[in-house]
Design an enzyme around this catalytic site. Sequence first.
Site, mmCIF file in Angstrom:
data_model
loop_
_atom_site.group_PDB
_atom_site.id
_atom_site.type_symbol
_atom_site.label_atom_id
_atom_site.label_comp_id
_atom_site.label_asym_id
_atom_site.label_seq_id
_atom_site.Cartn_x
_atom_site.Cartn_y
_atom_site.Cartn_z
ATOM 1 C CB CYS A 1 -0.966 0.100 1.372
ATOM 2 S SG CYS A 1 -2.476 1.010 0.934
ATOM 3 C CB SER B 1 -6.201 10.099 -3.463
ATOM 4 O OG SER B 1 -5.965 8.653 -3.945
#
Length: 576
Positions: free
Chosen positions: A134, A486
């Site tokens: 991640c 993001s």
Amino acid sequence: MSQQERRERPEKDPDLRSNEVTEGVEKAPHRAMFRAMGYDDEDLASPMVGVANPAADITPCNVHLDDVADAAYEGIDDAGGMPIEFGTITISDAISMGTEGMKASLISREVIADSVELVSFGERMDGLVTIGGCDKNMPGMMMASIRTDLPSVFLYGGSIMPGEHDGREITIQNVFEGVGAVADGEMSEDELDEMERQACPGAGSCGGMFTANTMASISEALGFAPLGSASPPAEHESRYDVARDSGELVLDVVENDRKPSDFLTIESFENAIALQVAVGGSTNAVLHLLALAAEAGVDLDIEQFNEISARTPKIADLQPGGTRVMNDLHEVGGVPVVLKALDDAGLLHGDALTVTGNTISEELEALDPPAIEDLDVDFLNTVENPIHERGAIRILSGNLAPDGAVIKITGEDHLHHEGPVRVFEEESGAMEYVQEGNVESGDAIVIRNEGPRGGPGMREMLGVTSAVAGQGHSEDVALLTDGRFSGATRGFSIGHVAPEAYVGGPVAALEDGDTITIDIDDLELSVDLSDEELEERLADRDTPEPNYTNGVLAKYHRDFGSAANGAVTNPGAKWE
């Protein structure tokens, strides 16, 4: 074992740090502990290589990493090393997105770096294979390698394959934007439910050129990972071939004492930025590259992103701006295809060293990836005929962001806005405003007190940007924040405004109705207030109370530095 047999125990390189825990009569208790775990004399005479593994059932990005670590372990063992696997944490950015839990994400980068540094220091390891899944795993692992300066190889866990919905490929980005489309009446809840069930078909990191894939790609350009290692998907056999090869490579790196300090230079960071802006990589890479440079003592300034973007065209059309994903790039040769195009055009420092001991130009020559002009694809352009003449990253500045703010250009690259702002003190108020259908063309939404210290943790706010995009306003509604957006964000979204509101940055002085100017061509982010007016408002402002007064969030509220310098917490880093 007889005395003669003891004398014939394999000899170990006397220069290895692990001798401190394996050699000499006084280390018999230490060796006894290793023997309990199945290590033998041959292992104890070999270089001790840590395999840092953030495997977890928390996120599809990391759910398969035990298998990746096993392959790396096998490669180390086969090459004559003593592999020692250990774990660390991860946070799922996508699952924590839009919640208070998202404040943990950037903090996890620091915890990963701290924990890997501590284990490799405490156990006296000779080298590292650091694995990432991640988003924050990648910079956290590379930061640990820099701090320890141990011979290290970075290994990415690979990206997820795209899902399929209504005859088209989709990713998690489409689901986030679907939430906004439902709120706007452009999509039914049933269709969103169907999309939700199809977007993520298995293990791996989010598939577009979002933060995980951006940082994995950058690991090649920096020299931390072998060329071609970033793009194989998580569940392909080639991903496990990469893992075994990385395990074998690290023994060569250890034997030649090839450390991060030997190849991390300003040139390697400029190569990483060139790749980032050429592929339209995540704005988060600005933060992480600044942090890596600070840890390495490399003099990288945020303004250098503008300088490199000005001379480096955008040549890849990948999500979130485009439609293609990492697997599409993998199928035509991966990241080296882009690096070759940049190198051939003189846009890379070809003599920058890599973890292999060769220069990046030498590695490209040996790999011989195809030229873009020889590929029959619609998502890669040549340097001579680029998608955009300038790279995708811009650093804006002005009296609203004296230390800079970051935007990624995913569509129209002459964005300009001048008009009043609507100010929100944190993410939830802005999200409610958007979801209630209040957004109109020309709006400028400001979300503050979400910076490294103010949040704390500098939340990513994909929910807000996706809701705006899902309502059709990705290019005509501006969002700006001292937090982050993001890697899957697209459109008119400006993050990392510095100094942040909590420490008294000018964004703290904004009031509803103030007129701001955003000009991408002129790299401007300013408010129609004089210096005196800004100073008066800031002088009248009360510093907000910290959101957390104990526990880990309170600690990082205290320790985080400015986003303009990578939001580092290490007191030994250059900027602290």
